[in-house]
Write a protein that holds these residues in place. Sequence first.
Motif, PDB file in Angstrom:
ATOM      1  N   MET A 152      40.574  46.535  39.284  1.00 17.49           N
ATOM      2  CA  MET A 152      41.130  45.382  38.586  1.00 17.49           C
ATOM      3  C   MET A 152      42.582  45.137  39.004  1.00 17.49           C
ATOM      4  O   MET A 152      42.999  44.007  39.141  1.00 17.49           O
ATOM      5  CB  MET A 152      41.008  45.591  37.078  1.00 17.49           C
ATOM      6  CG  MET A 152      41.672  44.500  36.233  1.00 17.49           C
ATOM      7  SD  MET A 152      41.075  42.823  36.471  1.00 17.49           S
ATOM      8  CE  MET A 152      39.548  42.912  35.591  1.00 17.49           C
ATOM      9  N   ALA A 153      43.361  46.199  39.175  1.00 21.67           N
ATOM     10  CA  ALA A 153      44.780  46.028  39.511  1.00 21.67           C
ATOM     11  C   ALA A 153      44.952  45.270  40.822  1.00 21.67           C
ATOM     12  O   ALA A 153      45.880  44.478  40.952  1.00 21.67           O
ATOM     13  CB  ALA A 153      45.489  47.378  39.574  1.00 21.67           C
ATOM     14  N   GLY A 154      44.042  45.472  41.783  1.00 21.66           N
ATOM     15  CA  GLY A 154      44.126  44.750  43.048  1.00 21.66           C
ATOM     16  C   GLY A 154      43.960  43.254  42.856  1.00 21.66           C
ATOM     17  O   GLY A 154      44.689  42.445  43.435  1.00 21.66           O
ATOM     18  N   THR A 155      43.013  42.867  42.021  1.00 19.43           N
ATOM     19  CA  THR A 155      42.793  41.452  41.725  1.00 19.43           C
ATOM     20  C   THR A 155      43.995  40.867  41.005  1.00 19.43           C
ATOM     21  O   THR A 155      44.430  39.757  41.305  1.00 19.43           O
ATOM     22  CB  THR A 155      41.527  41.288  40.865  1.00 19.43           C
ATOM     23  OG1 THR A 155      40.430  41.872  41.555  1.00 19.43           O
ATOM     24  CG2 THR A 155      41.233  39.834  40.583  1.00 19.43           C
ATOM     25  N   VAL A 156      44.537  41.591  40.044  1.00 22.48           N
ATOM     26  CA  VAL A 156      45.723  41.149  39.323  1.00 22.48           C
ATOM     27  C   VAL A 156      46.891  41.001  40.296  1.00 22.48           C
ATOM     28  O   VAL A 156      47.601  39.989  40.274  1.00 22.48           O
ATOM     29  CB  VAL A 156      46.084  42.132  38.178  1.00 22.48           C
ATOM     30  CG1 VAL A 156      47.429  41.790  37.562  1.00 22.48           C
ATOM     31  CG2 VAL A 156      44.989  42.133  37.117  1.00 22.48           C
ATOM     32  N   TYR A 157      47.073  41.971  41.146  1.00 20.45           N
ATOM     33  CA  TYR A 157      48.160  41.926  42.126  1.00 20.45           C
ATOM     34  C   TYR A 157      48.037  40.690  43.012  1.00 20.45           C
ATOM     35  O   TYR A 157      49.009  39.954  43.218  1.00 20.45           O
ATOM     36  CB  TYR A 157      48.171  43.205  42.978  1.00 20.45           C
ATOM     37  CG  TYR A 157      49.244  43.192  44.039  1.00 20.45           C
ATOM     38  CD1 TYR A 157      50.550  43.532  43.727  1.00 20.45           C
ATOM     39  CD2 TYR A 157      48.957  42.790  45.340  1.00 20.45           C
ATOM     40  CE1 TYR A 157      51.552  43.494  44.685  1.00 20.45           C
ATOM     41  CE2 TYR A 157      49.948  42.752  46.308  1.00 20.45           C
ATOM     42  CZ  TYR A 157      51.242  43.102  45.972  1.00 20.45           C
ATOM     43  OH  TYR A 157      52.230  43.059  46.931  1.00 20.45           O
ATOM     44  N   ASP A 158      46.840  40.446  43.532  1.00 19.24           N
ATOM     45  CA  ASP A 158      46.633  39.291  44.404  1.00 19.24           C
ATOM     46  C   ASP A 158      46.913  37.980  43.672  1.00 19.24           C
ATOM     47  O   ASP A 158      47.494  37.044  44.244  1.00 19.24           O
ATOM     48  CB  ASP A 158      45.204  39.285  44.951  1.00 19.24           C
ATOM     49  CG  ASP A 158      44.941  40.444  45.908  1.00 19.24           C
ATOM     50  OD1 ASP A 158      45.910  41.003  46.461  1.00 19.24           O
ATOM     51  OD2 ASP A 158      43.765  40.794  46.093  1.00 19.24           O
ATOM     52  N   THR A 159      46.520  37.901  42.415  1.00 14.82           N
ATOM     53  CA  THR A 159      46.789  36.705  41.619  1.00 14.82           C
ATOM     54  C   THR A 159      48.289  36.536  41.409  1.00 14.82           C
ATOM     55  O   THR A 159      48.811  35.420  41.525  1.00 14.82           O
ATOM     56  CB  THR A 159      46.054  36.777  40.262  1.00 14.82           C
ATOM     57  OG1 THR A 159      44.646  36.899  40.514  1.00 14.82           O
ATOM     58  CG2 THR A 159      46.309  35.535  39.429  1.00 14.82           C
ATOM     59  N   LEU A 160      48.993  37.624  41.118  1.00  9.32           N
ATOM     60  CA  LEU A 160      50.445  37.553  40.950  1.00  9.32           C
ATOM     61  C   LEU A 160      51.125  37.088  42.233  1.00  9.32           C
ATOM     62  O   LEU A 160      52.055  36.277  42.193  1.00  9.32           O
ATOM     63  CB  LEU A 160      51.011  38.907  40.517  1.00  9.32           C
ATOM     64  CG  LEU A 160      50.708  39.339  39.090  1.00  9.32           C
ATOM     65  CD1 LEU A 160      51.184  40.779  38.863  1.00  9.32           C
ATOM     66  CD2 LEU A 160      51.348  38.401  38.086  1.00  9.32           C
ATOM     67  N   VAL A 161      50.661  37.577  43.368  1.00  2.92           N
ATOM     68  CA  VAL A 161      51.216  37.153  44.649  1.00  2.92           C
ATOM     69  C   VAL A 161      51.049  35.641  44.807  1.00  2.92           C
ATOM     70  O   VAL A 161      51.980  34.938  45.196  1.00  2.92           O
ATOM     71  CB  VAL A 161      50.564  37.912  45.829  1.00  2.92           C
ATOM     72  CG1 VAL A 161      50.903  37.277  47.168  1.00  2.92           C
ATOM     73  CG2 VAL A 161      50.980  39.375  45.815  1.00  2.92           C
ATOM     74  N   GLY A 162      49.870  35.133  44.475  1.00  2.00           N
ATOM     75  CA  GLY A 162      49.620  33.706  44.556  1.00  2.00           C
ATOM     76  C   GLY A 162      50.526  32.904  43.640  1.00  2.00           C
ATOM     77  O   GLY A 162      51.061  31.858  44.025  1.00  2.00           O
ATOM     78  N   GLY A 192      54.022  45.925  41.820  1.00  2.00           N
ATOM     79  CA  GLY A 192      52.860  46.809  41.695  1.00  2.00           C
ATOM     80  C   GLY A 192      52.719  47.374  40.294  1.00  2.00           C
ATOM     81  O   GLY A 192      51.621  47.441  39.743  1.00  2.00           O
ATOM     82  N   GLU A 193      53.836  47.775  39.696  1.00  2.00           N
ATOM     83  CA  GLU A 193      53.806  48.301  38.327  1.00  2.00           C
ATOM     84  C   GLU A 193      53.446  47.210  37.329  1.00  2.00           C
ATOM     85  O   GLU A 193      52.727  47.466  36.364  1.00  2.00           O
ATOM     86  CB  GLU A 193      55.150  48.931  37.986  1.00  2.00           C
ATOM     87  CG  GLU A 193      55.412  50.212  38.759  1.00  2.00           C
ATOM     88  CD  GLU A 193      56.842  50.722  38.641  1.00  2.00           C
ATOM     89  OE1 GLU A 193      57.055  51.869  39.061  1.00  2.00           O
ATOM     90  OE2 GLU A 193      57.728  49.990  38.161  1.00  2.00           O
ATOM     91  N   LEU A 194      53.940  46.001  37.563  1.00  2.00           N
ATOM     92  CA  LEU A 194      53.599  44.880  36.695  1.00  2.00           C
ATOM     93  C   LEU A 194      52.098  44.600  36.758  1.00  2.00           C
ATOM     94  O   LEU A 194      51.446  44.423  35.727  1.00  2.00           O
ATOM     95  CB  LEU A 194      54.397  43.638  37.097  1.00  2.00           C
ATOM     96  CG  LEU A 194      54.084  42.347  36.342  1.00  2.00           C
ATOM     97  CD1 LEU A 194      54.335  42.497  34.851  1.00  2.00           C
ATOM     98  CD2 LEU A 194      54.905  41.204  36.913  1.00  2.00           C
ATOM     99  N   ALA A 195      51.533  44.601  37.952  1.00  2.00           N
ATOM    100  CA  ALA A 195      50.095  44.381  38.111  1.00  2.00           C
ATOM    101  C   ALA A 195      49.297  45.464  37.392  1.00  2.00           C
ATOM    102  O   ALA A 195      48.303  45.168  36.723  1.00  2.00           O
ATOM    103  CB  ALA A 195      49.730  44.344  39.596  1.00  2.00           C
ATOM    104  N   ALA A 196      49.734  46.711  37.499  1.00  2.00           N
ATOM    105  CA  ALA A 196      49.045  47.812  36.830  1.00  2.00           C
ATOM    106  C   ALA A 196      49.121  47.671  35.310  1.00  2.00           C
ATOM    107  O   ALA A 196      48.141  47.926  34.597  1.00  2.00           O
ATOM    108  CB  ALA A 196      49.635  49.150  37.271  1.00  2.00           C
ATOM    109  N   MET A 197      50.274  47.243  34.788  1.00  2.00           N
ATOM    110  CA  MET A 197      50.430  47.053  33.343  1.00  2.00           C
ATOM    111  C   MET A 197      49.489  45.964  32.843  1.00  2.00           C
ATOM    112  O   MET A 197      48.810  46.132  31.832  1.00  2.00           O
ATOM    113  CB  MET A 197      51.879  46.693  33.016  1.00  2.00           C
ATOM    114  CG  MET A 197      52.195  46.548  31.532  1.00  2.00           C
ATOM    115  SD  MET A 197      52.048  44.864  30.859  1.00  2.00           S
ATOM    116  CE  MET A 197      53.302  43.976  31.749  1.00  2.00           C
TER     117      MET A 197
END
Length: 89
Positions: free
Chosen positions: A1-11, A67-72
């Motif tokens: 899930m964190a990878g998907t969140v990270y990619d969305t945040l990047v976008g 990365g930490e934000l995505a994990a949170m």
Amino acid sequence: MAGTVYDTLVGILDETFQVEPETIRADATLADMELDSLAVAELAAIVQERFGVKVTGQDVAKGSTLGELAAMIAGRIDAQKAPAAAVCQ
């Protein structure tokens, strides 16, 4: 899930805040990406809308790095799903 969140945040950072692509890294802080307090508050509102989890500007600012934000955020998404899964069993 964190990878998907990270990619969305990047976008979001790229499209909404026009952050330079070379500064968007998992180990970069929001300050590294030159987001001010108003942008952090706006990012928190976007996160709430996109992911359906309650976060504040302070929560977003606490994530030391992207990365930490995505994990949170991923952790909060998982926590929301956990009670529903327990009820179904």
